[in-house]
Design an enzyme around this catalytic site. Structure first.
Site, PDB file in Angstrom:
ATOM      1  N   SER A 107       0.821  -1.204   0.000  1.00 28.24           N
ATOM      2  CA  SER A 107       0.000   0.000   0.000  1.00 28.24           C
ATOM      3  C   SER A 107       0.865   1.269   0.000  1.00 28.24           C
ATOM      4  CB  SER A 107      -0.981  -0.031   1.179  1.00 28.24           C
ATOM      5  OG  SER A 107      -2.154   0.683   0.859  1.00 28.24           O
ATOM      6  N   LYS A 123     -20.689  18.956   8.995  1.00 22.82           N
ATOM      7  CA  LYS A 123     -19.685  19.261  10.005  1.00 22.82           C
ATOM      8  C   LYS A 123     -19.397  18.078  10.934  1.00 22.82           C
ATOM      9  CE  LYS A 123     -16.728  22.032  11.793  1.00 22.82           C
ATOM     10  NZ  LYS A 123     -15.521  22.355  11.024  1.00 22.82           N
TER      11      LYS A 123
END
Length: 330
Positions: A139, A191
């Site tokens: 990765s 948010k």
């Protein structure tokens, strides 16, 4: 008289010890104050090769563990800056003809992996950079590696795992069972994205998946460019998060060769066009502050009280180029 003389000698010894301690503290403070304005001077340690070749060197740099700016560094405050400092030193040293980066990492943060890739690519434009993959370069570890000039792995190396992961937790049902309610006050509907106390909305899921796709596309495009591959072939096959052992990685074009560390050293000499070289690695210069830190670590017991037997190495809500199975948790 003997008693008075003995007491006076002990007093003098105490005064000298106290004076020495004050001087060490003073020197430590001076070094700390000078550090930000002066470039970090790295010392070298002989690792192998031809010791007599003082003017022809190959620098060995290690990239190990979780790639994160939160991981402590040996030379600087974090491991990412450590890589930058070492690569810069090797780039600018005319006696260093080539560089070997030994990677043993399951990956890590998206931004940290990209920064290291950028620094490796910048360095390979100046002198050859051979990537040697140890047990794992998966990765983000592979993302960083493709910046090198030549990629080499062992037959048993785990690499690949091209993909992006983000995780969060949902504790809403548990909170309802114990009678806890969460009150959230926010300025906008996004948010409190990934708020573990409530279900995600379809709009939020689409937004997060968009972030994943955007980051994934960058990863795949870099691998396609660096390894000269078709991006659609990558997306439809090799870049679905799967891992590869050394032989399969070579067969699929993810690396350039197989071998052991001595083979990587020979390849680096070949690319650097030198028949022989001294192999060195960088070590931090001695500081009096490190001496005090050593004493403090030895004298103060490190006691941790935690109900968790294992600390998950990634943070909820962060984007990672990571092979999570390396931690045995998935």
């Amino acid at each position: 008289m003997n008693k008075k003389g003995g007491c006076f000698s002990v007093f003098l010894i105490l005064i000298l010890c106290f004076s020495l301690l004050l001087n060490l503290i003073f020197l430590s403070i001076l070094q700390t104050k000078k550090a930000p304005s002066a470039p970090l001077a790295l010392e070298e340690e002989f690792v192998g090769g031809d010791f007599a070749m003082k003017d022809v060197k190959i620098a060995l740099i290690h990239l190990r563990g979780l790639i994160s700016q939160d991981e402590g560094g040996t030379f600087t405050q974090n491991a990412v800056e450590d890589m930058k400092v070492q690569l810069k030193a090797a780039r600018e040293d005319k006696k260093v003809k080539g560089i070997i980066i030994a990677i043993n990492s399951p990956g890590g943060e998206v931004n940290a992996s990209d920064v290291i890739y950028h620094e490796i690519r910048l360095t390979r434009n100046v002198k050859p950079v051979v990537i040697y993959m140890e047990s794992m370069a998966a990765s983000g570890g592979y993302y960083s590696a493709v910046g090198g000039t030549y990629l080499m792995a062992n037959d048993l190396t785990i690499t690949g795992s091209i993909g992006v992961i983000m995780e969060s937790f949902l504790v809403k049902d548990l909170m309802e069972k114990v009678g806890i309610k969460a009150l959230t006050f926010k300025s906008g509907k996004m948010k409190d994205l990934l708020n573990p106390t409530r279900e995600m909305t379809p709009e939020e899921q689409a937004f997060v998946q968009g972030l994943i796709d955007e980051t994934y596309n960058k990863f795949v495009s870099i691998v396609a460019k660096e390894r000269h591959m078709d991006i659609n072939k990558l997306k439809n096959n090799l870049a679905d998060g799967r891992i590869f052992m050394g032989q399969d990685a070579l067969k699929n074009g993810l690396i350039d060769g197989l071998g052991y560390f001595e083979d990587a050293f020979n390849k680096c000499k070949e690319l650097s066009k030198v028949p022989s070289a001294r192999l060195i690695r960088y070590v931090p210069p001695f500081k009096f502050s490190n001496l005090f830190r050593l004493f403090s670590k030895e004298m103060i017991p490190n006691i941790k009280l935690s109900p968790q037997p294992f600390q998950w190495p990634i943070s909820s809500g962060h984007l990672y180029y990571l092979y999570p199975q390396a931690f045995g948790l998935n």
